[in-house]
Enzyme design. Structure first.
Site, mmCIF file in Angstrom:
data_model
loop_
_atom_site.group_PDB
_atom_site.id
_atom_site.type_symbol
_atom_site.label_atom_id
_atom_site.label_comp_id
_atom_site.label_asym_id
_atom_site.label_seq_id
_atom_site.Cartn_x
_atom_site.Cartn_y
_atom_site.Cartn_z
ATOM 1 N N HIS A 37 1.143 -0.881 -0.078
ATOM 2 C CA HIS A 37 -0.169 -0.325 0.009
ATOM 3 C C HIS A 37 0.975 1.012 0.009
ATOM 4 O O HIS A 37 2.182 1.306 0.736
ATOM 5 C CB HIS A 37 -1.120 0.148 1.494
ATOM 6 C CG HIS A 37 -1.544 -1.034 0.720
ATOM 7 N ND1 HIS A 37 -1.970 -1.478 2.331
ATOM 8 C CD2 HIS A 37 -2.596 -2.095 0.299
ATOM 9 C CE1 HIS A 37 -3.143 -2.607 2.266
ATOM 10 N NE2 HIS A 37 -2.802 -2.844 0.662
ATOM 11 N N LYS B 62 6.105 5.752 7.480
ATOM 12 C CA LYS B 62 5.639 4.581 8.678
ATOM 13 C C LYS B 62 6.497 3.976 9.151
ATOM 14 O O LYS B 62 8.154 3.244 8.780
ATOM 15 C CB LYS B 62 4.935 3.597 7.335
ATOM 16 C CG LYS B 62 3.963 4.005 7.075
ATOM 17 C CD LYS B 62 3.288 3.361 6.010
ATOM 18 C CE LYS B 62 1.764 3.444 5.666
ATOM 19 N NZ LYS B 62 0.958 2.124 4.807
ATOM 20 N N TYR C 218 1.603 0.984 13.937
ATOM 21 C CA TYR C 218 2.580 2.017 13.087
ATOM 22 C C TYR C 218 2.117 2.878 12.818
ATOM 23 O O TYR C 218 1.147 3.486 12.886
ATOM 24 C CB TYR C 218 2.589 1.455 11.601
ATOM 25 C CG TYR C 218 1.650 1.572 11.295
ATOM 26 C CD1 TYR C 218 0.781 2.133 10.096
ATOM 27 C CD2 TYR C 218 0.565 0.127 11.000
ATOM 28 C CE1 TYR C 218 -0.784 1.875 9.073
ATOM 29 C CE2 TYR C 218 -0.586 0.058 10.043
ATOM 30 C CZ TYR C 218 -0.731 0.877 8.998
ATOM 31 O OH TYR C 218 -2.404 0.987 8.547
ATOM 32 N N ASP D 40 -6.168 -5.565 -2.829
ATOM 33 C CA ASP D 40 -4.873 -6.031 -2.957
ATOM 34 C C ASP D 40 -4.551 -7.490 -4.665
ATOM 35 O O ASP D 40 -3.845 -6.809 -5.109
ATOM 36 C CB ASP D 40 -4.045 -6.651 -1.523
ATOM 37 C CG ASP D 40 -4.017 -5.931 -0.823
ATOM 38 O OD1 ASP D 40 -4.214 -4.028 -0.757
ATOM 39 O OD2 ASP D 40 -3.803 -6.225 1.037
#
Length: 181
Positions: free
Chosen positions: A62, A71, A131, A168
């Site tokens: 992503h 991130k 995250y 995905d």
């Protein structure tokens, strides 16, 4: 905390100093000043996320084409194989990937800067993944890069087919994906 640039130097592996005894353990999981020093610039995190997934779940790859997110990722329970793919067209490492095993046991963290696609596959029965992001989630700008694009050649450490979301499963290959300048 040790900070080690990986083969794509902008992606940094952080390994905390863990203090343990018969009672358990303690470690500093984040120190803003030390983090900024390791990455070489000021980073402002605006959102924390937490997910739980089962064995074989693959989330990613992503990225957000606008409102790009850096991130800082870690696992607090279980184990994942975590991957970052450089999507910065002007970068000498464009289209290359790095991967690391992150687990609740090794307590490693990975810094994935803006301009990268990110994903992971769960290797343990379950995994809880945390995250921090440098920009807010913006679904209108979210994109997915195909996890098994032959042009990327990611060496995922599992056999069989992963469990994927529709997003995905229908992700784009690198040659058809929107990328950064």
């Amino acid at each position: 905390m040790n900070a080690t640039p990986l083969s794509i130097p902008d992606v940094i592996l952080f390994e905390p100093k863990v203090f343990g005894d018969a009672r358990g353990f303690f470690f500093e999981s984040f120190n803003h000043a030390r983090f900024d020093e390791a990455v070489g610039y000021r980073v402002n995190f605006v959102q924390d996320n937490h997910s739980k997934s089962s064995k074989g779940v693959l989330r990613g790859l992503h990225y957000q084409i606008q409102q790009a997110q850096g991130k800082l990722v870690r696992v607090v329970q279980g184990e994942v194989f975590d991957v970052a793919v450089d999507l910065r067209k002007s970068s000498p490492t464009f289209g290359r990937w790095v991967g690391e095993r992150l687990s609740g046991d090794n307590k490693k963290q990975l810094w994935v800067p803006a301009g990268f696609a990110h994903g992971f596959v769960v290797l343990s029965e379950t995994a809880e993944f945390l995250y921090k992001t440098t920009d807010y989630y913006a679904p209108a700008h979210e994109r997915s890069l195909l996890w098994n694009d032959p042009a990327l050649g990611i060496e995922w450490p599992f056999d069989g087919e992963p469990v994927l979301s529709d997003k995905d499963r229908n992700a784009k290959v690198l040659t058809a994906a929107e990328v950064y300048d």
